[in-house]
Design an enzyme around this catalytic site. Sequence first.
Site, PDB file in Angstrom:
ATOM      1  N   ARG A 258       5.125   0.965   2.962  1.00 28.28           N
ATOM      2  CA  ARG A 258       4.742   1.946   3.050  1.00 28.28           C
ATOM      3  C   ARG A 258       5.041   1.860   4.991  1.00 28.28           C
ATOM      4  O   ARG A 258       3.706   1.129   5.526  1.00 28.28           O
ATOM      5  CB  ARG A 258       2.833   1.991   2.905  1.00 28.28           C
ATOM      6  N   HIS A 262      -1.309   5.693   5.606  1.00 27.07           N
ATOM      7  CA  HIS A 262      -1.655   5.524   4.341  1.00 27.07           C
ATOM      8  C   HIS A 262      -1.876   7.504   3.826  1.00 27.07           C
ATOM      9  O   HIS A 262      -1.499   7.832   3.098  1.00 27.07           O
ATOM     10  CB  HIS A 262      -3.216   4.924   3.651  1.00 27.07           C
ATOM     11  N   TYR A 271      -6.381  -2.482  10.051  1.00 34.63           N
ATOM     12  CA  TYR A 271      -5.946  -3.578   9.016  1.00 34.63           C
ATOM     13  C   TYR A 271      -4.530  -3.839   9.101  1.00 34.63           C
ATOM     14  O   TYR A 271      -4.830  -5.193   7.859  1.00 34.63           O
ATOM     15  CB  TYR A 271      -6.218  -2.747   7.927  1.00 34.63           C
TER      16      TYR A 271
END
Lengths: 360, 325
Positions: A258, A262, A271
Amino acid sequence: MLTKQFDPLKKKQLQILDENGNIVAKDLEPNLSKDQLLKMYKTMVLGRVADTKAVQFQRQGRMLTFVINKGQEAAQVGSAAAIEEQDWVVPAFREFSTLLYRGAPLYNLYLYWYGNEWGSHFPEGVKILPVNITIGAQFNHATGVALASKFQKKNEVVLTFIGDGGTSEGEFHEGINFASVFDAPVVFIIQNNHYAISVPRQKQTKSITLAQKAIAYGIPGIQVDGNDVLAMYVATKEAVDRARRGEGPTLIEAYTYRLGAHTTSDDPTLYREDKEVDEWIKKDPLIRFKKYLIEKGYWSEEEDQKLYEEYNDYVNDVFKQVEATGFYQLEDVFKYQYAEMPQHLVEQYEAYKHYLEEVK
Amino acid sequence: MALMTILQAINHTLDQQMEKDSTVVVYGEDVGVEGGVFRATAGLQKKYGVERCFDAPVSEAGIVGTAVGMAINGLKPVVEIQFSGFMFPAYNQIAAHVARMRVRSRGKYHLPLVIRMPYGGGIRALEHHSESQETLFAHIPGLKVVIPSTPYDAKGLLTAAIKDPDPVIFMEPKRIYRAFKQEVPEEEYIVPIGKAKVVKEGTDITVVAWGAMVREVQKAMQELEQEGISVELIDLRTIKPIDKDTILESVQKTGRFLVVHEAVTSFGPGAELVSLVTQGAFLSLEAPPTRLGAFDVTVPLDKGEHHYLIDSKRIAYEVRKLIKY
Ligand SMILES: Cc1ncc(C[n+]2csc(CCOP(=O)(O)OP(=O)(O)O)c2C)c(N)n1
């Protein structure tokens, strides 16, 4: 069989077109027509443009939370291209380009993310279930659709999707098990984009590959370079043919990434490192596919540039149409709950209309 | 004392309880490294390590099921379900095990665990991110259900929930997570579970609400006050067990009763409260005890949600009707 040749327990991964656009497995290169290849590529570009613009619209406060599919177009389109007219797609929530390829109008997809249920009301003949937000549930739905096809001899195959994180949900396992017990004609695709929101793939499961989970259910599994549209096509085609022959389900792990957040509400800097993202940008599925098409003499940089411009305008137009819809009518809140509105709903509806008249 | 939002108060309380009690463990999806999608657990993994605060696999049944086991074996799990709409995979654990372990083992095992989850609408979200499912928990014997509406109560109630020997469902009104700040004492304190709060005394009608609806009622009260209508507002704070005494005492005084909730109307928490008032204050009533809940429909997505949400105007309208009755 590719699933034998690329044994997930031996950490084998199917790749046909490498990140530089070179064919690395000549014997596996699919024999696709120019038209089909261009349809696949154009859908991927539309997916990319519409995705990028949706994020911009969201930033401008014009779009709501949007699930970003940038980087996953090959996994989504390569698989979708391997099924036939009569087949079904049962999505999770990140299959934007799959849905485009299968005939869902961009208008619908945008309308859905714009916060309008009518977005899930696809035109006649488009065999796609509505986006499913509750992770995992779609695997059992897909199996059910496939079983209905089998029992009624409808010759339909079902293509369904989940993320790497989704493999931790019970329904992932229940769906595959159920399908395998009855040889349901379904192809399960895991889009392993390496993150479930902030949680990296290796914290989701001890399995070295996600494809190897197939083995426990007694069905074939294969890990595929998910950024290689040709490999995705070939692996899915084999699985679809198997399913159509009545030999049951297959599990495909599309190894991808990705590239975006998100969703538009997510901040990936919490993260993951930019360095990691940069590595995957080099593996962008669009770059290698374009090179392949140019190499074959099917496409050119000029046409490419024109296509992006064309889609840019197209996407702007579609979004304007979506924005023009605004809020929907009160009636819609009540009308679709049941085939016929029961008394208690009629009463609530009437009382509220009465209230609106009184306060206005 | 420090000024905090509800979200900050929750984070602070988890921190304080983890500090004071080494058996408290906190986990859920994205709870560790990221500190939760709403940041309710931010910083806890860093401070207490990965065995006390960690990222769970995407597995609600796993999260709640393991909490049952941990609670039996000496820990106090405080788990997070990312959104209440995603609690259904865990519902089997909640209804069939969390609620029953004490009764099943005749008290040999009990479950000091807390299941936190943001709930409620009005945030323009995707499907399954706006529901109010308090009834689905309150209906199960063996569970306690708590909903704070202020930062002060969020701390006091969460502290009480963590110390409670029985399982507590702790529902957080996400719409007002960051809506306002309030002074929250640094030292540990408890707001008892099962105790409602009279937010404002009044004489004409009792209105009971919780979560984000408390503020809507307060807004309505400003309007109503100018019309000379005096509302007694009760923040229920604990959905189960209900603080019967506070409510009945109030209704016996005011003679009128309205309960306002975000949850859908039929078979909802309002029905329970109306029943309680009808039986317990029948002779004091001057108007039918009434509920104002959401329509019995699936929460609409954003482009229809304005039809669905209950706002101060509707509350004021219902109150006027009951006053005129
Ligand atoms: C049952 C359920 N639990 C939790 C969520 C919240 N949630 C939304 S996306 C997500 C992570 C999903 O990760 P993955 O399956 O890897 O798919 P991706 O989003 O990366 O495509 C979570 C936990 C949800 N939608 N459904």
